[in-house]
Write a protein that holds these residues in place. Sequence first.
Motif, short mmCIF file in Angstrom:
data_model
loop_
_atom_site.label_atom_id
_atom_site.label_comp_id
_atom_site.label_asym_id
_atom_site.label_seq_id
_atom_site.Cartn_x
_atom_site.Cartn_y
_atom_site.Cartn_z
N CYS A 182 0.98 -1.12 0.00
CA CYS A 182 -0.10 0.01 -0.01
C CYS A 182 0.84 1.10 0.06
O CYS A 182 1.94 1.25 0.12
CB CYS A 182 -0.77 0.01 1.28
N GLY A 183 0.38 2.50 -0.16
CA GLY A 183 0.86 3.71 -0.07
C GLY A 183 1.21 4.01 1.47
O GLY A 183 1.49 3.16 2.04
N ARG A 184 0.73 5.50 1.78
CA ARG A 184 0.92 5.72 3.09
C ARG A 184 -0.24 5.21 3.95
O ARG A 184 -1.14 5.01 3.56
CB ARG A 184 1.08 7.30 3.21
N VAL A 185 -0.13 5.06 5.20
CA VAL A 185 -1.12 4.52 6.11
C VAL A 185 -1.12 5.92 7.14
O VAL A 185 -0.55 5.98 7.67
CB VAL A 185 -0.54 3.39 6.83
N PHE A 186 -2.47 6.20 7.32
CA PHE A 186 -2.82 7.29 8.30
C PHE A 186 -3.94 6.63 9.16
O PHE A 186 -4.42 5.59 8.73
CB PHE A 186 -3.53 8.31 7.72
N VAL A 187 -4.01 7.04 10.55
CA VAL A 187 -4.61 6.41 11.59
C VAL A 187 -5.57 7.33 12.02
O VAL A 187 -5.26 8.43 12.40
CB VAL A 187 -3.96 5.79 12.74
N ALA A 188 -6.90 7.23 11.80
CA ALA A 188 -7.86 7.99 12.27
C ALA A 188 -8.64 7.44 13.54
O ALA A 188 -9.29 6.30 13.59
CB ALA A 188 -9.02 8.52 11.22
N CYS A 189 -8.61 8.14 14.64
CA CYS A 189 -9.51 7.48 15.93
C CYS A 189 -10.12 8.77 16.67
O CYS A 189 -9.72 9.87 16.95
CB CYS A 189 -8.79 6.60 16.90
N THR A 190 -11.14 8.41 17.35
CA THR A 190 -11.82 9.38 18.24
C THR A 190 -11.08 9.39 19.48
O THR A 190 -10.59 10.67 20.09
CB THR A 190 -13.05 9.01 18.57
N HIS A 191 -10.52 8.39 20.19
CA HIS A 191 -9.87 8.49 21.46
C HIS A 191 -8.80 7.90 21.23
O HIS A 191 -8.60 6.54 21.25
CB HIS A 191 -10.87 7.55 22.55
N ALA A 192 -7.37 8.63 21.47
CA ALA A 192 -6.41 8.21 21.48
C ALA A 192 -5.81 8.03 22.89
O ALA A 192 -5.00 8.99 23.19
CB ALA A 192 -5.35 9.04 20.67
N LEU A 193 -5.77 6.86 23.36
CA LEU A 193 -5.07 6.61 24.92
C LEU A 193 -3.55 6.50 24.74
O LEU A 193 -2.93 6.87 25.60
CB LEU A 193 -6.06 5.37 25.56
N LEU A 194 -3.28 5.70 23.74
CA LEU A 194 -1.88 5.57 23.54
C LEU A 194 -1.04 5.30 24.56
O LEU A 194 0.08 5.96 25.13
CB LEU A 194 -1.21 6.65 22.60
#
Length: 291
Positions: A239-251
């Motif tokens: 694949c090309g670039r990978v972006f991550v989209a989330c509402t809650h980033a606890l990380l």
Amino acid sequence: MTKLSVICGKASEDLGGKLAKKVNANLVKSDVRVFPDGESKITLKGNISKIKSVVVQSFYPPVDTNLIQALSMISKVKETSSEVIAVIPYMGYARQDREFLPGEVITMKVLAKLFKGAGASKIIAVDIHSLIGLKHFTIKTKNISAIPDLAIYFKKLSLKNPLIVSPDQGGKERAKEFAKQMEIDYIALDKKRDRKTGKVEIKTKKVDVVGRDLILVDDMISTGGSIINATKFLKKEKCGRVFVACTHALLMNDAGKKIKKSGVTKIVSTNTIPGKTSIVDVSNTIAKAIV
């Protein structure tokens, strides 16, 4: 007379301030002193409406501390206000909405009693992990989605033949809605999680993502295991670039660094949990749910 007041806890100061401006409310801040033994002493500073108040407090880590503070503020505000709406941008314990293994406590059932007992007349949550959790409440509840806000952000980026990807089948509807907002396609991977060890593995064998920029969508990211596994699999598929989209980033536990190391270009989250990745504001969406 003040018709509406917004009381923001320490866990949601920035979001609470933005929300107060959006709904033209009187902002009441909380002064919190934590004693050496961990007890919280809260003092509310400002004029509380006798008619309607909104208490804004996420409970991310320290979860129990932020939860107790939310309940304490609701109880204090209820002494003055006829109606108290509890806005919980990030609802901790939402994964504990049913008995998965024998003997497990359904903590969401406990929370339902606590919020009612404290004096909340309505609960507003943002992208709660499972709607089943809200069924335990006997007061009014509303779950609102941050997907439109996140989609607006990604629409502004220059993406190459973008595709929305859910890391599992459980998030398929979320990916579908995200894709609908962006007017692009979506896919959902198959994953398997061991209930006892928590280990996750991708079961999908093949996907056609060559050269495409991908947006991995999830409601919340804690340790990042699902995202990391999905990214590694998608990168192998060229694949090309990978972006991550989330509402809650606890990380938790350096999850942000580990996710980036797996090949993710950027993590984008909302301000339900404040942090480096929380660049999408959901105050306007919450404001619409209150008015």
